[in-house]
Each structure stands twice: as structure tokens, then as C-alpha cells.
Write a protein that holds these residues in place. Structure first.
Motif, PDB file in Angstrom:
ATOM      1  N   UNK A 167      15.124  10.700  29.668  1.00 23.01           N
ATOM      2  CA  UNK A 167      15.118  10.047  30.972  1.00 23.01           C
ATOM      3  C   UNK A 167      13.725   9.948  31.555  1.00 23.01           C
ATOM      4  N   UNK A 168      12.962  11.027  31.446  1.00 21.07           N
ATOM      5  CA  UNK A 168      11.600  11.015  31.966  1.00 21.07           C
ATOM      6  C   UNK A 168      10.723  10.056  31.165  1.00 21.07           C
ATOM      7  N   UNK A 169      10.938  10.023  29.851  1.00 18.30           N
ATOM      8  CA  UNK A 169      10.139   9.111  29.034  1.00 18.30           C
ATOM      9  C   UNK A 169      10.442   7.664  29.400  1.00 18.30           C
ATOM     10  N   UNK A 170      11.724   7.325  29.526  1.00 20.51           N
ATOM     11  CA  UNK A 170      12.080   5.954  29.873  1.00 20.51           C
ATOM     12  C   UNK A 170      11.459   5.542  31.201  1.00 20.51           C
ATOM     13  N   UNK A 171      11.494   6.448  32.178  1.00 22.74           N
ATOM     14  CA  UNK A 171      10.925   6.130  33.491  1.00 22.74           C
ATOM     15  C   UNK A 171       9.416   5.936  33.396  1.00 22.74           C
ATOM     16  N   UNK A 172       8.733   6.832  32.701  1.00 20.85           N
ATOM     17  CA  UNK A 172       7.286   6.732  32.576  1.00 20.85           C
ATOM     18  C   UNK A 172       6.851   5.529  31.772  1.00 20.85           C
ATOM     19  N   UNK A 173       7.535   5.284  30.669  1.00 25.05           N
ATOM     20  CA  UNK A 173       7.192   4.129  29.829  1.00 25.05           C
ATOM     21  C   UNK A 173       7.467   2.827  30.577  1.00 25.05           C
ATOM     22  N   UNK A 175       7.201   2.322  33.760  1.00 25.54           N
ATOM     23  CA  UNK A 175       6.095   2.115  34.705  1.00 25.54           C
ATOM     24  C   UNK A 175       4.871   1.555  33.995  1.00 25.54           C
ATOM     25  N   UNK A 176       4.571   2.086  32.829  1.00 19.81           N
ATOM     26  CA  UNK A 176       3.408   1.599  32.075  1.00 19.81           C
ATOM     27  C   UNK A 176       3.569   0.121  31.731  1.00 19.81           C
ATOM     28  N   UNK A 177       4.726  -0.246  31.228  1.00 16.93           N
ATOM     29  CA  UNK A 177       4.954  -1.637  30.837  1.00 16.93           C
ATOM     30  C   UNK A 177       4.930  -2.570  32.043  1.00 16.93           C
ATOM     31  N   UNK A 178       5.511  -2.129  33.136  1.00 19.63           N
ATOM     32  CA  UNK A 178       5.508  -2.962  34.343  1.00 19.63           C
ATOM     33  C   UNK A 178       4.098  -3.173  34.876  1.00 19.63           C
ATOM     34  N   UNK A 179       3.268  -2.133  34.814  1.00 19.46           N
ATOM     35  CA  UNK A 179       1.888  -2.285  35.267  1.00 19.46           C
ATOM     36  C   UNK A 179       1.128  -3.279  34.381  1.00 19.46           C
TER      37      UNK A 179
END
Length: 212
Positions: A167-173, A175-179
Motif C-alpha cells: 500500500x505504501x509503495x503504491x501510494x509513493x510510486x 505520487x512519483x508518476x503523477x509528478x
């Protein structure tokens, strides 16, 4: 593997290194030992070689391609997936400046290579910085890969962050892709942008759908 030390020696000489060939080869092999550390699944020698290939292909777009090549060698010299923020890039930049100093690279050139390395933290360049733009574009070239290679890349990133819960990885990844998608342009140099921008954005959108 002998080709990479030869390339490092040529780039160092082009950037003004005064060390003898044996010392340059030792530095290259030491760097390769870093690039083959066990925690690396994407940020490894294959990635280094791919970045160098892009730099070579578009070298005419940069006024100082040998500095860009050295920055490519150094940009993930320090890589710990557990590091916070921009620590890896900051440490890699500091490492680069120190190593190049020992190889007799002029201080101002070593400082410039360190600056280029630092740009890979956020891949943000100022106007009129073609050396920095080439390095950043080369570092992000994987985003425009074909579907199969991009899937291998994203899986390798997940393995590097195996210590992070799903879950934490999906959220962090996410954010990276959206940025990345918010950037006016993922690729800065026009010939690279024209070839890769659309494909990169399609890959990022697809990965976001998978993560969701």
C-alpha cells in the motif's frame, strides 16, 4: 565489461584528468563494483550502460559531453533504496567531486560534474543548460521504452523497494508518476522530446492504471 572502463577513461581524459591509465581503470572498476551492489535491481550496470548510450547518441546536443558522461557514471554511485529524500543524489554528487579530484580533473570541471549529478534528484534544469538537459533526458529514457521493457523496469523498481509494504509503495510510486506527468515536458531537448515524449506519457498513464 572491459568496454565500460575504456569509456570511462576516455571521458575522464576528455574532461581533463591527469591520472595515469592504471588509476583511471581502477576508478572505473571501483565504480562498476558500486553499480553491481546487491540492492540494485534497476539502478545497476545495465542502467548505466543505457544512460551512456543515450548520451553518446545525442552528444552533439551538449557542449561538454564528456562531463555529461562522467556525471552519468557518478549519478547513482551511491544508491540505497532506504535513503530519505535526495540523500542518494547529494551523496553521489559529493562522491563524484572527490573522486574526480583524485584523478586530476580540474576543480571547476569536477564541481560541474557534481552539479550535473545533483540535477538527477528532481530532473529539473534551468534554461540554457544543455549538459544538464542531456543527462536528465538520458536518465529518464527508460520511461519511453517499449511495453515489455517498461514492465521489466517497473518490476525492478518494486524489487528495490521490497522493504516497503504494498500500500505504501503504491501510494509513493503514484505520487512519483503523477509528478512526472505534471511536467510541461518530460524530455527537454527537442530531438529527444519529439521521439520519446508521447510514448513516455503513455507508459506512465498505463502504470498509474495498474497501480490503481
Amino acid at each position: 565489461m572491459t568496454v565500460l572502463p575504456d569509456q570511462f577513461r576516455a571521458a575522464a581524459r576528455g574532461a581533463g584528468a591527469t591520472a595515469d591509465d592504471a588509476d583511471l581503470d581502477s576508478a572505473a572498476n571501483y565504480l562498476l563494483s558500486r553499480w553491481t551492489e546487491p540492492q540494485r535491481h534497476y539502478h545497476d550496470v545495465t542502467h548505466l550502460a543505457a544512460v551512456l548510450e543515450v548520451v553518446d547518441r545525442f552528444a552533439e546536443l551538449a557542449p561538454n559531453p564528456d562531463r555529461v558522461r562522467l556525471a552519468a557514471w557518478m549519478h547513482d554511485a551511491v544508491y540505497d533504496p532506504r535513503a530519505l529524500g535526495d540523500a542518494n543524489e547529494r551523496d553521489s554528487a559529493e562522491f563524484a567531486q572527490g573522486l574526480l579530484h583524485t584523478l586530476g580533473v580540474p576543480d571547476e570541471v569536477a564541481a560541474e560534474v557534481a552539479r550535473l549529478v545533483g540535477l538527477t534528484a528532481g530532473h529539473a534544469t534551468e534554461e540554457n543548460d544543455p549538459d544538464g538537459e542531456l543527462l536528465c533526458d538520458a536518465d529518464l529514457a527508460i520511461l519511453a521504452a517499449d511495453e515489455e521493457r517498461y514492465a521489466r523496469y517497473s518490476a525492478a523498481i518494486r524489487r528495490e523497494y521490497a522493504h516497503v509494504p504494498d500500500g505504501d509503495f503504491r501510494a509513493g510510486r503514484t505520487r512519483v508518476l503523477q509528478e512526472l506527468l505534471k511536467l510541461p515536458s518530460i524530455y527537454r531537448l527537442a530531438p529527444i522530446h519529439d521521439q520519446w515524449e508521447a510514448r513516455a506519457r503513455a507508459n506512465l498513464e498505463t502504470e498509474l492504471e495498474i497501480l490503481a
